[in-house]
Scaffold this active site. Sequence first.
Site, PDB file in Angstrom:
ATOM      1  CE  LYS A 206      -3.215   2.929   0.624  1.00 43.46           C
ATOM      2  NZ  LYS A 206      -4.432   3.160  -0.081  1.00 43.46           N
ATOM      3  CB  CYS A 260      -4.006   8.595  -0.181  1.00 42.32           C
ATOM      4  SG  CYS A 260      -5.739   8.399   0.182  1.00 42.32           S
TER       5      CYS A 260
HETATM    6  N1  SAJ Z   1      -1.907  14.493  -9.151  1.00 40.84           N
HETATM    7  C1  SAJ Z   1      -1.037  15.243  -9.912  1.00 40.84           C
HETATM    8  N2  SAJ Z   1      -0.626  14.752 -11.107  1.00 40.84           N
HETATM    9  C2  SAJ Z   1      -1.040  13.538 -11.570  1.00 40.84           C
HETATM   10  C3  SAJ Z   1      -1.910  12.763 -10.777  1.00 40.84           C
HETATM   11  C4  SAJ Z   1      -2.328  13.271  -9.569  1.00 40.84           C
HETATM   12  O1  SAJ Z   1      -0.625  16.341  -9.534  1.00 40.84           O
HETATM   13  O2  SAJ Z   1      -0.634  13.167 -12.676  1.00 40.84           O
HETATM   14  C5  SAJ Z   1      -2.350  15.007  -7.832  1.00 40.84           C
HETATM   15  C6  SAJ Z   1      -3.854  15.147  -7.713  1.00 40.84           C
HETATM   16  O3  SAJ Z   1      -4.308  16.381  -8.226  1.00 40.84           O
HETATM   17  C7  SAJ Z   1      -4.022  15.055  -6.203  1.00 40.84           C
HETATM   18  C8  SAJ Z   1      -2.950  14.052  -5.803  1.00 40.84           C
HETATM   19  O4  SAJ Z   1      -2.023  14.041  -6.856  1.00 40.84           O
HETATM   20  O5  SAJ Z   1      -3.774  16.288  -5.555  1.00 40.84           O
HETATM   21  C9  SAJ Z   1      -3.429  12.650  -5.534  1.00 40.84           C
HETATM   22  O6  SAJ Z   1      -4.439  12.277  -6.468  1.00 40.84           O
HETATM   23  P1  SAJ Z   1      -4.566  10.822  -7.111  1.00 40.84           P
HETATM   24  O7  SAJ Z   1      -5.741  10.824  -8.007  1.00 40.84           O
HETATM   25  O8  SAJ Z   1      -3.282  10.421  -7.703  1.00 40.84           O
HETATM   26  O9  SAJ Z   1      -4.756   9.839  -5.891  1.00 40.84           O
HETATM   27  P2  SAJ Z   1      -5.744   9.802  -4.604  1.00 40.84           P
HETATM   28  O10 SAJ Z   1      -4.983  10.375  -3.450  1.00 40.84           O
HETATM   29  O11 SAJ Z   1      -7.076  10.349  -4.890  1.00 40.84           O
HETATM   30  O12 SAJ Z   1      -5.894   8.210  -4.423  1.00 40.84           O
HETATM   31  C10 SAJ Z   1      -4.718   7.436  -4.249  1.00 40.84           C
HETATM   32  C11 SAJ Z   1      -4.783   6.228  -5.210  1.00 40.84           C
HETATM   33  N3  SAJ Z   1      -3.478   5.580  -5.261  1.00 40.84           N
HETATM   34  C12 SAJ Z   1      -2.862   5.343  -6.444  1.00 40.84           C
HETATM   35  O13 SAJ Z   1      -3.326   5.677  -7.499  1.00 40.84           O
HETATM   36  C13 SAJ Z   1      -1.556   4.629  -6.353  1.00 40.84           C
HETATM   37  C14 SAJ Z   1      -5.855   5.253  -4.725  1.00 40.84           C
HETATM   38  O14 SAJ Z   1      -5.832   4.075  -5.498  1.00 40.84           O
HETATM   39  C15 SAJ Z   1      -5.625   4.906  -3.252  1.00 40.84           C
HETATM   40  O15 SAJ Z   1      -6.623   4.048  -2.757  1.00 40.84           O
HETATM   41  C16 SAJ Z   1      -5.701   6.194  -2.457  1.00 40.84           C
HETATM   42  O16 SAJ Z   1      -4.645   7.041  -2.902  1.00 40.84           O
HETATM   43  C17 SAJ Z   1      -5.585   5.888  -0.992  1.00 40.84           C
HETATM   44  O17 SAJ Z   1      -6.629   5.853  -0.299  1.00 40.84           O
HETATM   45  O18 SAJ Z   1      -4.475   5.615  -0.520  1.00 40.84           O
END
Ligand code: SAJ
Length: 427
Positions: A206, A260
């Site tokens: 995780k 997360c």
């Molecule tokens: N972000 C960027 N650039 C990107 C992708 C995301 O700047 O290319 C930013 C987003 O705007 C946001 C942050 O990163 O601020 C996180 O967003 P996210 O969509 O990547 O992830 P979370 O936090 O919504 O969900 C993550 C997921 N983990 C992965 O994709 C590895 C999800 O599967 C997990 O269950 C979740 O964390 C968790 O609960 O841990």
Amino acid sequence: MEFKKLCILGLGYTGLPTASTFATHGLQVIGVDTNPRVVESLRNGQLHIHEPGLRTLVKASLRSGNLTVQAKPEIADAFIIEVPTPFFEESKKADMSYVVSAAESIVPYLRHGNLVVLESTSPPRTTIDLLSPILEKSGLKAGSDFLLAYIPERVLPGQILRELIENARVVGGIDQASAQAGRDLYSIFVRGEILLTDSTTAEMVKLMENTYRDVNIALANEFSRLADRFKMDVWEAIEIANLHPRVNILKPGPGVGGHCISVDPWFLVESAPDISSLIHAARLVNDAQPKFVLEQVKQVLGQDLQSVRVAVLGLSYKPDVDDFRESPAIAVLKLLVKEGAQVRAYDPYAREGILEETFLSNQLEEVIREADCLINLVAHAELRLLTPDAVIGMTAARKLIDTVNVWNLQDWQEAGFKLYRLGAGGS
Ligand code: SAJ
């Protein structure tokens, strides 16, 4: 192993969907939350969180009688802990107090043959070193008297209900029997592959997933800074680089937020600071990103932001969710306010309490009407779809900053706007 009755502790973004999914699959589920307001509102059929499809699912579970919501656990076949594991702002260490209290609340109800599952993201070895000793205060022994497993949630906010069922699931047992019991429980609704391993490996899986994403976003953010320095367009460069079969660069933006990805890597840094320098550096890069956005605003509007009127569009931590925890957009807003800018903000999902009332409006037009500049911080559908025609009708402002690259440069330029994009070399 067969399960009829479950107790789920913590009815937040994953606890509530998990509880209602088990309930609609025929199990008797006792949903436990220590916040009386959550219990009260759920009993009245009202949700305290927004997630597509969740309201219907929760209502169906409550109506069927399979889901009941209360403040305390009771005797059950299995207990699932899904409480928050935030971190202390100063020390960046995990705050395990919710896990500790949830585990302590189970102790009086724990019986021979029960399964206890921890879903909350936790530092490596939590299941064995922290959880097991608390549960053993019951007089029962982990492994021989009750089963214990770490089964992390891995769902993406905004797509939780689908991912809960479709995603692969890792089940980390403290022994083989615990892992198998965990598989029996989750195979009730999980359609994805269920992989069995030990609890510490599952904890690491995780943390590694979210750290992988954080480090890669940090790389994209650093590329955007380099692009500004070299006066070229990072978005175009990423698109071209990603045509390479072994390259997949993520998107730069105002920073990394949410409960997360901006938190979990710290659990590794905390546990082994001497050997996690890359992970630490990535965290610092992403946390500094709001400052780079501020620098860009200064470049566009002049160094002195005193009394400059800025309309902030988007406040949540990512598009189309109502979650404002650790939001980089709010960090940018606070930096602007500190510089003396007059800030008004709009977010389609904003609600009371996320920010001081004086900054917020629930009317987009009211926020942008008097502004000198609009800054877009979240790729919400509503903001993505804003057209130059619509904005022309609402405000005299013609300067826009797009930190998430959702507005088409040519369209806005042709309509007479000056559009600046993050990482586009100043243009
Ligand atoms: N972000 C960027 N650039 C990107 C992708 C995301 O700047 O290319 C930013 C987003 O705007 C946001 C942050 O990163 O601020 C996180 O967003 P996210 O969509 O990547 O992830 P979370 O936090 O919504 O969900 C993550 C997921 N983990 C992965 O994709 C590895 C999800 O599967 C997990 O269950 C979740 O964390 C968790 O609960 O841990």
